[in-house]
Design a protein around this motif. Structure first.
Motif, PDB file in Angstrom:
ATOM      1  N   SER A  67       1.014  -1.217  -0.013  1.00  0.00           N
ATOM      2  CA  SER A  67       0.005   0.031   0.201  1.00  0.00           C
ATOM      3  C   SER A  67       0.776   1.439  -0.068  1.00  0.00           C
ATOM      4  N   TYR A  68       1.878   1.301   0.747  1.00  0.00           N
ATOM      5  CA  TYR A  68       2.696   2.299   0.916  1.00  0.00           C
ATOM      6  C   TYR A  68       3.612   2.522  -0.414  1.00  0.00           C
ATOM      7  N   TYR A  69       3.875   1.432  -1.245  1.00  0.00           N
ATOM      8  CA  TYR A  69       4.532   1.741  -2.519  1.00  0.00           C
ATOM      9  C   TYR A  69       3.628   2.440  -3.206  1.00  0.00           C
ATOM     10  N   HIS A  70       2.425   2.010  -3.245  1.00  0.00           N
ATOM     11  CA  HIS A  70       1.463   2.559  -4.417  1.00  0.00           C
ATOM     12  C   HIS A  70       1.094   4.135  -3.807  1.00  0.00           C
ATOM     13  N   PHE A  71       1.061   4.220  -2.772  1.00  0.00           N
ATOM     14  CA  PHE A  71       0.830   5.578  -2.209  1.00  0.00           C
ATOM     15  C   PHE A  71       2.073   6.513  -2.752  1.00  0.00           C
ATOM     16  N   HIS A  72       3.193   5.942  -2.832  1.00  0.00           N
ATOM     17  CA  HIS A  72       4.497   6.805  -3.037  1.00  0.00           C
ATOM     18  C   HIS A  72       4.083   7.185  -4.728  1.00  0.00           C
ATOM     19  N   ARG A  73       3.755   6.096  -5.411  1.00  0.00           N
ATOM     20  CA  ARG A  73       3.622   6.295  -6.864  1.00  0.00           C
ATOM     21  C   ARG A  73       2.728   7.501  -7.071  1.00  0.00           C
ATOM     22  N   MET A  74       1.472   7.609  -6.297  1.00  0.00           N
ATOM     23  CA  MET A  74       0.509   8.586  -6.959  1.00  0.00           C
ATOM     24  C   MET A  74       0.729   9.722  -6.124  1.00  0.00           C
ATOM     25  N   ASN A  75       1.224   9.676  -5.111  1.00  0.00           N
ATOM     26  CA  ASN A  75       1.549  10.954  -4.068  1.00  0.00           C
ATOM     27  C   ASN A  75       2.744  11.748  -4.778  1.00  0.00           C
ATOM     28  N   GLN A  76       2.731  13.016  -5.405  1.00  0.00           N
ATOM     29  CA  GLN A  76       3.343  13.514  -6.436  1.00  0.00           C
ATOM     30  C   GLN A  76       4.413  14.545  -5.259  1.00  0.00           C
ATOM     31  N   ILE A  77       4.215  14.585  -4.110  1.00  0.00           N
ATOM     32  CA  ILE A  77       5.158  15.128  -3.055  1.00  0.00           C
ATOM     33  C   ILE A  77       5.752  14.417  -2.171  1.00  0.00           C
ATOM     34  N   MET A  78       5.610  13.148  -2.287  1.00  0.00           N
ATOM     35  CA  MET A  78       6.429  11.963  -1.385  1.00  0.00           C
ATOM     36  C   MET A  78       7.497  11.662  -2.214  1.00  0.00           C
ATOM     37  N   PRO A  79       8.657  11.175  -1.500  1.00  0.00           N
ATOM     38  CA  PRO A  79      10.015  10.798  -2.245  1.00  0.00           C
ATOM     39  C   PRO A  79       9.610   9.582  -3.385  1.00  0.00           C
ATOM     40  N   GLU A  80      10.261   9.919  -4.357  1.00  0.00           N
ATOM     41  CA  GLU A  80      10.370   8.998  -5.483  1.00  0.00           C
ATOM     42  C   GLU A  80      10.401   7.523  -5.161  1.00  0.00           C
ATOM     43  N   PRO A  81       9.517   6.799  -5.344  1.00  0.00           N
ATOM     44  CA  PRO A  81       9.624   5.443  -4.763  1.00  0.00           C
ATOM     45  C   PRO A  81      10.790   4.670  -5.515  1.00  0.00           C
ATOM     46  N   GLY A  82      10.860   4.711  -6.592  1.00  0.00           N
ATOM     47  CA  GLY A  82      11.796   3.880  -7.458  1.00  0.00           C
ATOM     48  C   GLY A  82      11.091   2.653  -8.114  1.00  0.00           C
ATOM     49  N   THR A  83      11.718   1.730  -8.257  1.00  0.00           N
ATOM     50  CA  THR A  83      10.990   0.386  -8.805  1.00  0.00           C
ATOM     51  C   THR A  83      10.445  -0.300  -7.519  1.00  0.00           C
ATOM     52  N   TRP A  84       9.466  -1.156  -7.663  1.00  0.00           N
ATOM     53  CA  TRP A  84       9.024  -2.008  -6.529  1.00  0.00           C
ATOM     54  C   TRP A  84      10.087  -2.557  -6.022  1.00  0.00           C
ATOM     55  N   GLU A  85      11.041  -3.199  -6.756  1.00  0.00           N
ATOM     56  CA  GLU A  85      12.074  -3.920  -6.170  1.00  0.00           C
ATOM     57  C   GLU A  85      13.151  -3.001  -4.982  1.00  0.00           C
ATOM     58  N   GLU A  86      13.366  -1.771  -5.780  1.00  0.00           N
ATOM     59  CA  GLU A  86      13.969  -0.802  -4.873  1.00  0.00           C
ATOM     60  C   GLU A  86      13.131  -0.334  -3.522  1.00  0.00           C
ATOM     61  N   PHE A  87      11.856  -0.113  -3.666  1.00  0.00           N
ATOM     62  CA  PHE A  87      11.070   0.279  -2.641  1.00  0.00           C
ATOM     63  C   PHE A  87      11.195  -0.675  -1.588  1.00  0.00           C
ATOM     64  N   PHE A  88      10.989  -1.885  -1.981  1.00  0.00           N
ATOM     65  CA  PHE A  88      11.130  -3.156  -1.193  1.00  0.00           C
ATOM     66  C   PHE A  88      12.215  -3.080  -0.266  1.00  0.00           C
ATOM     67  N   GLU A  89      13.346  -2.820  -1.069  1.00  0.00           N
ATOM     68  CA  GLU A  89      14.658  -2.650  -0.058  1.00  0.00           C
ATOM     69  C   GLU A  89      14.691  -1.631   1.003  1.00  0.00           C
TER      70      GLU A  89
END
Length: 304
Positions: A147-169
């Motif tokens: 949920s946090y990963y998808h929130f970062h994707r749509m939230n244009q002021i949160m830090p860039e999440p990177g790829t799913w693999e990167e955010f996982f780490e």
């Protein structure tokens, strides 16, 4: 009204993703860090209610349940303003021309219901000094991560999440806003033995909303008729809330939340992590989880 002020600022919505800084080792946006002294000095009142969660753990859901309880199930009263106007987000700093969470809270009459994602050690000390009631909601780490990963994707002021693999780490190492999920849920779990904290689980509310909402009623010392409770259960269902503009964050401009990328209220289910984790990621996560959760009585269900 907060939203009206924001509408007047159309021309200034040139938002960029926030830079990250730290307060006592906890990653927060630089805007929050720059105003941290004001947050830390915030003066709680004895009748304040604080809703505390790790991000994307059912915060908005809990806010809506609490608001409906406080307003005896009156739908119109609960639609008086958007979630973020009804319950100031105390540490949040959005924009130089809009009030901070602290300023919103200070302008609000008592009794106030407030929101935070802060780990327990960063909660302004006045909440403990005034012995405020706090509702904490925790969600299993795997669904929380998705949920946090998808929130970062749509939230244009949160830090860039990177790829799913990167955010996982990043999530595993706690290098995300508000820090480590593990430290967050464990810190609040320990605090509940010393303060007036009702500790709830997302999965329990999903499984049996009546039972869990009754716990909230008891905690808030409220008594409601069965018909009102039934109404609250109905209108706080995920699919109903997803269509409620006062709860689904669609009142914010796409420069901040871009619902075309992913809706703010996406699925609201338990077990969606199975659609994202690879077998290798799941094995790695489980090993890391076992190590980090060793020695605590806190347990989570990853599926229902």
């Amino acid at each position: 009204m907060f939203m009206e002020k924001m509408k007047d600022l159309k021309v200034t919505w040139n938002m960029t993703r926030y830079e990250v800084d730290e307060v006592e080792g906890i990653p927060l946006t630089k805007k929050m860090c720059d105003r941290w002294n004001e947050t830390w000095a915030f003066q709680a009142k004895p009748d304040d209610l604080l809703i505390a969660t790790y991000a994307k753990a059912g915060t908005t859901w809990t806010q809506e349940i609490v608001d409906m309880i406080q307003n005896d199930g009156d739908l119109e009263k609960c639609k008086r303003a958007s979630t973020f106007e009804r319950h100031p987000f105390i540490e949040w700093v959005l924009h130089e021309h809009t009030p901070t969470g602290v300023e919103q809270a200070e302008a609000m009459p008592s009794p106030r219901t407030l929101k935070t994602h802060l780990p327990v050690q960063l909660v302004p000390p006045s909440f403990w000094e005034k012995n405020c009631k706090i509702i904490y909601v925790a969600r299993n780490a795997k669904d929380n991560l998705v949920s946090y990963y998808h929130f970062h994707r749509m939230n244009q002021i949160m830090p860039e999440p990177g790829t799913w693999e990167e955010f996982f780490e990043k999530y595993l190492t706690g290098k995300v806003l508000w820090g480590s999920w593990y430290d967050h849920v464990k810190g609040w779990w320990e605090a509940k033995d010393h303060y007036r904290i009702l500790y709830l689980f997302y999965e329990d509310i999903k499984e049996n909303p009546r039972r869990e909402i009754q716990k909230v009623l008891q905690f808030l010392e409220k008594d409601l008729e069965k018909e009102v409770l039934d109404k609250i259960i109905h209108y706080t269902q995920f699919d109903i809330m997803k269509e409620n503009p006062m709860a689904n964050y669609t009142t914010l401009p796409p420069e901040i939340l871009d619902h075309s990328i992913s809706p703010f209220m996406r699925k609201g289910i338990v077990g969606d992590w199975k659609n994202h984790f690879t077998v290798a990621q799941n094995e790695r996560f489980d090993a890391d989880y076992k190590q980090k959760m060793a020695g605590t009585s806190l347990t989570f269900r990853m599926e229902l």
